[in-house]
Write a protein that holds these residues in place. Sequence first.
Motif, PDB file in Angstrom:
ATOM      1  N   PHE A  38      -0.691   4.683  -1.110  1.00  0.00           N
ATOM      2  CA  PHE A  38      -1.876   4.641  -0.245  1.00  0.00           C
ATOM      3  C   PHE A  38      -1.415   4.691   1.216  1.00  0.00           C
ATOM      4  O   PHE A  38      -1.470   3.692   1.950  1.00  0.00           O
ATOM      5  N   GLN A  39      -0.937   5.849   1.630  1.00  0.00           N
ATOM      6  CA  GLN A  39      -0.262   5.978   2.917  1.00  0.00           C
ATOM      7  C   GLN A  39      -1.177   5.682   4.111  1.00  0.00           C
ATOM      8  O   GLN A  39      -0.787   4.966   5.040  1.00  0.00           O
ATOM      9  N   ALA A  40      -2.375   6.227   4.106  1.00  0.00           N
ATOM     10  CA  ALA A  40      -3.269   6.045   5.255  1.00  0.00           C
ATOM     11  C   ALA A  40      -3.597   4.574   5.469  1.00  0.00           C
ATOM     12  O   ALA A  40      -3.536   4.060   6.595  1.00  0.00           O
ATOM     13  N   ALA A  41      -3.940   3.885   4.391  1.00  0.00           N
ATOM     14  CA  ALA A  41      -4.249   2.456   4.492  1.00  0.00           C
ATOM     15  C   ALA A  41      -3.005   1.665   4.880  1.00  0.00           C
ATOM     16  O   ALA A  41      -3.085   0.714   5.672  1.00  0.00           O
ATOM     17  N   ALA A  59     -10.169   1.665   5.354  1.00  0.00           N
ATOM     18  CA  ALA A  59      -9.240   2.655   4.789  1.00  0.00           C
ATOM     19  C   ALA A  59      -8.745   2.213   3.417  1.00  0.00           C
ATOM     20  O   ALA A  59      -8.648   3.029   2.484  1.00  0.00           O
ATOM     21  N   LEU A  75       0.825  -1.206   0.000  1.00  0.00           N
ATOM     22  CA  LEU A  75       0.000   0.000   0.000  1.00  0.00           C
ATOM     23  C   LEU A  75       0.863   1.261   0.000  1.00  0.00           C
ATOM     24  O   LEU A  75       0.559   2.236  -0.702  1.00  0.00           O
ATOM     25  N   GLN A 125     -11.555   2.649   0.893  1.00  0.00           N
ATOM     26  CA  GLN A 125     -11.783   4.064   0.615  1.00  0.00           C
ATOM     27  C   GLN A 125     -10.738   4.605  -0.344  1.00  0.00           C
ATOM     28  O   GLN A 125     -11.061   5.302  -1.302  1.00  0.00           O
ATOM     29  N   GLN A 126      -9.465   4.289  -0.101  1.00  0.00           N
ATOM     30  CA  GLN A 126      -8.404   4.792  -0.968  1.00  0.00           C
ATOM     31  C   GLN A 126      -8.459   4.157  -2.348  1.00  0.00           C
ATOM     32  O   GLN A 126      -8.172   4.811  -3.353  1.00  0.00           O
ATOM     33  N   ILE A 169     -11.194   5.980  -4.221  1.00  0.00           N
ATOM     34  CA  ILE A 169     -10.764   7.330  -4.633  1.00  0.00           C
ATOM     35  C   ILE A 169      -9.818   7.231  -5.823  1.00  0.00           C
ATOM     36  O   ILE A 169      -9.944   7.974  -6.806  1.00  0.00           O
ATOM     37  N   SER A 170      -8.865   6.274  -5.776  1.00  0.00           N
ATOM     38  CA  SER A 170      -7.870   6.156  -6.853  1.00  0.00           C
ATOM     39  C   SER A 170      -8.519   5.624  -8.126  1.00  0.00           C
ATOM     40  O   SER A 170      -8.066   5.910  -9.234  1.00  0.00           O
TER      41      SER A 170
END
Length: 320
Positions: free
Chosen positions: A259-262, A311, A254, A314-315, A318-319
Amino acid sequence: MSSSLLKAVEHAGKYFNCWKYELSGYLNGRGLPVDYLFYNALESSDQVLAQIMQQKKNRWIYDTSCLRDEAQLHLIGVSLVRKQFETFEQLAALVPKVTDNSSSILLLLDSFYVPHKEHYQTAHTPHSYVITSYQYDDILQDTVYNLVDIVIDDYGDFPYAASDLKQMYESSLSTNRAVAYFDIGQDSRIQKEQILDAYSSHLRQHTDSCALHDQVISGFDSFDWFTDHQERLYHLDMAYTFLAGSRYLYARFLKIMGFQAAGEAYYEAGEQAESLSNMYRRYGLIDEVDSEELVEECKRMKELDQEALYAARQQAFISG
């Protein structure tokens, strides 16, 4: 030393069997971005419950999603070429062709015949090695091959004369023997679009009801298919060690994808799973279980798994 050609992927030993651990360490040592290959390292706790707890499998024979299909290697410009040799002489003829071209050979042998292994002459169990180099020894009057093997969470060198390696290879049954070598293309482009598609497909299909965590929360004695207290702790330790490796490697993927948050969420889930595995080990040593502590920590594990999956989705949304 030749073992310096390999660089262990941190936490990979918690998740991969020896073959995949050697494979990933070699590619990592060559500077290839192996983290891209971990797009499907996320394992369901439901399956961990089924395989490690109910079926009582050891974690190194767990049927992992990641690198199950070695064709995945093409995503980073690599292929693994498998060979079937009946004799050691066939293997010996391949070694210079591969190593002289700056590559290495993955070798599976029966540890019963490998002198430096703990199972030497005691148990038949397959284990993998990497042949990284060879040279003629004037004193021995024989060719010496360097085998790289796992040493705790790193790698070590184990040189063997051809006469010894021949006996080790030809004594191993075909079911405990395999040969493969790395073919690394000159133009090793990263197939990012294919990787993203494969990641999205895996994430869409991934389901996890947190059955393992719920089973622990419902009570330590709920694993009633174990009659032995220590065996139950041993398998719980393996289950959460495996989950920790899965989450850590998925976090690496990730993060390399941005995808930093995930990635951070799954890294935290990996830390919690590792903490639980250490807890089970401690309980086994003192032969006592703190049920209240265990339930609270497993509830936290369930929360972290659920938050990380949310998370990631969600990412990905978005991507996409």
